[in-house]
Scaffold this motif. Sequence first.
Motif, PDB file in Angstrom:
ATOM      1  N   VAL A   1       0.842  -1.194   0.000  1.00 61.80           N
ATOM      2  CA  VAL A   1       0.000   0.000   0.000  1.00 61.80           C
ATOM      3  C   VAL A   1       0.878   1.245   0.000  1.00 61.80           C
ATOM      4  O   VAL A   1       0.639   2.204  -0.745  1.00 61.80           O
ATOM      5  N   GLU A   2       1.918   1.223   0.809  1.00 61.01           N
ATOM      6  CA  GLU A   2       2.806   2.387   0.885  1.00 61.01           C
ATOM      7  C   GLU A   2       3.452   2.697  -0.455  1.00 61.01           C
ATOM      8  O   GLU A   2       3.472   3.842  -0.906  1.00 61.01           O
ATOM      9  N   VAL A   3       3.973   1.654  -1.092  1.00 59.69           N
ATOM     10  CA  VAL A   3       4.633   1.868  -2.382  1.00 59.69           C
ATOM     11  C   VAL A   3       3.643   2.400  -3.415  1.00 59.69           C
ATOM     12  O   VAL A   3       3.927   3.332  -4.153  1.00 59.69           O
ATOM     13  N   CYS A   4       2.444   1.807  -3.425  1.00 63.54           N
ATOM     14  CA  CYS A   4       1.439   2.234  -4.400  1.00 63.54           C
ATOM     15  C   CYS A   4       1.086   3.709  -4.206  1.00 63.54           C
ATOM     16  O   CYS A   4       0.991   4.473  -5.164  1.00 63.54           O
ATOM     17  N   LEU A   5       0.896   4.108  -2.966  1.00 59.67           N
ATOM     18  CA  LEU A   5       0.540   5.498  -2.708  1.00 59.67           C
ATOM     19  C   LEU A   5       1.688   6.424  -3.074  1.00 59.67           C
ATOM     20  O   LEU A   5       1.486   7.521  -3.601  1.00 59.67           O
ATOM     21  N   ALA A   6       2.910   5.972  -2.804  1.00 54.71           N
ATOM     22  CA  ALA A   6       4.068   6.837  -3.043  1.00 54.71           C
ATOM     23  C   ALA A   6       4.332   7.049  -4.529  1.00 54.71           C
ATOM     24  O   ALA A   6       4.915   8.051  -4.918  1.00 54.71           O
ATOM     25  N   THR A   7       3.903   6.097  -5.368  1.00 52.46           N
ATOM     26  CA  THR A   7       4.178   6.244  -6.792  1.00 52.46           C
ATOM     27  C   THR A   7       2.948   6.707  -7.565  1.00 52.46           C
ATOM     28  O   THR A   7       3.021   6.954  -8.757  1.00 52.46           O
ATOM     29  N   ASN A   8       1.855   6.849  -6.847  1.00 46.93           N
ATOM     30  CA  ASN A   8       0.596   7.219  -7.499  1.00 46.93           C
ATOM     31  C   ASN A   8       0.708   8.517  -8.310  1.00 46.93           C
ATOM     32  O   ASN A   8       0.128   8.657  -9.369  1.00 46.93           O
TER      33      ASN A   8
ATOM     34  N   ILE B   1       0.745   0.055 -11.396  1.00 45.70           N
ATOM     35  CA  ILE B   1       2.173  -0.218 -11.280  1.00 45.70           C
ATOM     36  C   ILE B   1       2.434  -1.665 -11.676  1.00 45.70           C
ATOM     37  O   ILE B   1       1.617  -2.547 -11.388  1.00 45.70           O
ATOM     38  N   THR B   2       3.533  -1.926 -12.370  1.00 45.88           N
ATOM     39  CA  THR B   2       3.834  -3.308 -12.723  1.00 45.88           C
ATOM     40  C   THR B   2       4.317  -4.024 -11.471  1.00 45.88           C
ATOM     41  O   THR B   2       4.904  -3.411 -10.582  1.00 45.88           O
TER      42      THR B   2
ATOM     43  N   TRP C   1       2.053  -8.841 -14.365  1.00 45.75           N
ATOM     44  CA  TRP C   1       0.873  -8.313 -13.693  1.00 45.75           C
ATOM     45  C   TRP C   1       1.003  -6.822 -13.452  1.00 45.75           C
ATOM     46  O   TRP C   1       2.105  -6.299 -13.318  1.00 45.75           O
ATOM     47  N   LEU C   2      -0.143  -6.180 -13.397  1.00 41.18           N
ATOM     48  CA  LEU C   2      -0.179  -4.796 -12.937  1.00 41.18           C
ATOM     49  C   LEU C   2      -0.976  -4.782 -11.644  1.00 41.18           C
ATOM     50  O   LEU C   2      -1.935  -5.529 -11.499  1.00 41.18           O
ATOM     51  N   VAL C   3      -0.567  -3.943 -10.717  1.00 39.98           N
ATOM     52  CA  VAL C   3      -1.357  -3.768  -9.503  1.00 39.98           C
ATOM     53  C   VAL C   3      -2.028  -2.410  -9.591  1.00 39.98           C
ATOM     54  O   VAL C   3      -1.365  -1.397  -9.787  1.00 39.98           O
ATOM     55  N   GLN C   4      -3.360  -2.438  -9.473  1.00 41.75           N
ATOM     56  CA  GLN C   4      -4.114  -1.205  -9.593  1.00 41.75           C
ATOM     57  C   GLN C   4      -4.495  -0.743  -8.204  1.00 41.75           C
ATOM     58  O   GLN C   4      -5.108  -1.474  -7.441  1.00 41.75           O
ATOM     59  N   SER C   5      -4.131   0.469  -7.868  1.00 40.51           N
ATOM     60  CA  SER C   5      -4.398   0.933  -6.503  1.00 40.51           C
ATOM     61  C   SER C   5      -5.351   2.111  -6.459  1.00 40.51           C
ATOM     62  O   SER C   5      -5.280   2.936  -5.577  1.00 40.51           O
ATOM     63  N   VAL C   6      -6.233   2.209  -7.458  1.00 40.35           N
ATOM     64  CA  VAL C   6      -7.273   3.225  -7.380  1.00 40.35           C
ATOM     65  C   VAL C   6      -8.619   2.541  -7.456  1.00 40.35           C
ATOM     66  O   VAL C   6      -8.760   1.528  -8.131  1.00 40.35           O
ATOM     67  N   PRO C   7      -9.604   3.072  -6.762  1.00 38.77           N
ATOM     68  CA  PRO C   7     -10.924   2.460  -6.820  1.00 38.77           C
ATOM     69  C   PRO C   7     -11.478   2.489  -8.241  1.00 38.77           C
ATOM     70  O   PRO C   7     -11.069   3.325  -9.046  1.00 38.77           O
ATOM     71  N   GLY C   8     -12.380   1.600  -8.500  1.00 34.95           N
ATOM     72  CA  GLY C   8     -12.943   1.528  -9.848  1.00 34.95           C
ATOM     73  C   GLY C   8     -12.304   0.376 -10.576  1.00 34.95           C
ATOM     74  O   GLY C   8     -11.083   0.325 -10.703  1.00 34.95           O
ATOM     75  N   GLU C   9     -13.115  -0.567 -11.006  1.00 29.56           N
ATOM     76  CA  GLU C   9     -12.549  -1.731 -11.647  1.00 29.56           C
ATOM     77  C   GLU C   9     -12.324  -1.501 -13.126  1.00 29.56           C
ATOM     78  O   GLU C   9     -13.067  -0.761 -13.774  1.00 29.56           O
ATOM     79  N   LEU C  10     -11.278  -2.113 -13.635  1.00 26.16           N
ATOM     80  CA  LEU C  10     -11.047  -2.060 -15.077  1.00 26.16           C
ATOM     81  C   LEU C  10     -11.956  -3.095 -15.710  1.00 26.16           C
ATOM     82  O   LEU C  10     -12.059  -4.209 -15.217  1.00 26.16           O
ATOM     83  N   ASN C  11     -12.604  -2.721 -16.801  1.00 26.41           N
ATOM     84  CA  ASN C  11     -13.408  -3.735 -17.459  1.00 26.41           C
ATOM     85  C   ASN C  11     -12.527  -4.558 -18.402  1.00 26.41           C
ATOM     86  O   ASN C  11     -11.331  -4.284 -18.544  1.00 26.41           O
ATOM     87  N   LEU C  12     -13.141  -5.540 -19.010  1.00 26.67           N
ATOM     88  CA  LEU C  12     -12.357  -6.485 -19.803  1.00 26.67           C
ATOM     89  C   LEU C  12     -11.608  -5.780 -20.931  1.00 26.67           C
ATOM     90  O   LEU C  12     -10.439  -6.045 -21.182  1.00 26.67           O
TER      91      LEU C  12
END
Lengths: 249, 175
Positions: free
Chosen positions: A103-110, A117-118, A168-179
């Motif tokens: 979580v920390e890394v995701c927020l820091a690079t947001n 993020i990959t 893989w990508l890790v998505q750290s924002v709300p809202g789902e990606l559709n197909l």
Amino acid sequence: MRRRAGVGAIQKQRLEQEKYREKGSEIQENQFQQMSKQLDVFRENLEEFALKHKNEIKKNAQFRRQFQEMCAAIGVDPLASGKGFWSVLGIGDFYYELGVQIVEVCLATNYKNGGLITLDELRTRLIAARGKAKKHQEITNEDLLAAVKKLRIFGNGFTVVPIGKGKWLVQSVPGELNLDQTLVLQKASSLGTAWVSLSILTGDLGWNETRAQNALNHMVKEGLAWVDTQDANETLYWFPSMFAECVSA
Amino acid sequence: MAEISWPWQYNFPPFFTIQPHTETRTKQLEAWQGLITDYLKATKQSTIDVRESQNSPLFNNGTINRKLSQEAIVTVLEHMAKSGRASPLDKSKNVWEVYWHSLDEWGNMIYSWACDNGLNNSVCTLFELREGEDSADQEFHGLDMNILIKALKTLEMKGRCEVMDFEDNQGVKFI
């Protein structure tokens, strides 16, 4: 002419059936008892094994993965419970700790990647953040995936998006990606260019223009893609999360 | 070309297209602001002429064949003006003054230097401020004259100094 069955025969038949049933449940119970006894033994052994190799599991990434696989095979999730004997092990803690760091890394690079993020970048940054001690170094992608899955309980704020070829990508924002959006990311990843365009989506994926444009517009609106209008042919859509210099910055 | 460490965005092609999405655009403009400030600081410049600057390496990255258009430059500068980091010198917004620090920050910086050096109630010339030995290690050393005067004027408004004119020289008295 066939003789009809007498009352005696019917009663005899019913009696037999009852006996069969009784025997059946007896056997079943026997088996069940044996099974649960076996499972108990197995669990004991597993616990013993885990306790004995606690440090090994924590330190050695490969060992950890094998242990995970073993647990998964018999339907035990060492991460599921923070209570009981598994908590003594601290294996759950290991992943909770990882989760917090993710979580920390995701927020820091947001601020630069818009919340995408990959897994590779995440891992590099995480290892850098965890310090130089050797026991901190061996974090595998599997560990990260397991930890991110645990973050699911916070809602859809953290999701893993497979983009093919073991990436893989890790998505750290709300809202789902559709197909479709996931497919766009997969395309950009497989091209290795960090960008896609309308013609690539229509040409390579066989989409019509509306579908392609919708997917692209949506990704711009989510702050995941940047628009570049200075290409000679068409508008390009760039993903900072896949742009090498952004990743290493 | 100035020796500055270009940020990663400088090689990111869409960085040279003003972004339609608000949040992304804010990030972009912030990054431009940082880059412009660093660049001007390194090349010791304090003004940008929008009509000429398109060919400056700052706004034109030949390696990736991208440049920031004139309108886009104005957009960036207008964003900087909102935080007091730039202001247009003419009505048509062609020539801009860029402040590495806001005028307020410059003023405070000079004032605290003056206090540290016991210059209160004494007069020193602007020449001394800009090129004197005492201020050699200060960031405002060698600052553009116009910007220096503007910074001192903001200080004057706060009653911290008095800007005064001699025959062909200007001075300041710290209070």
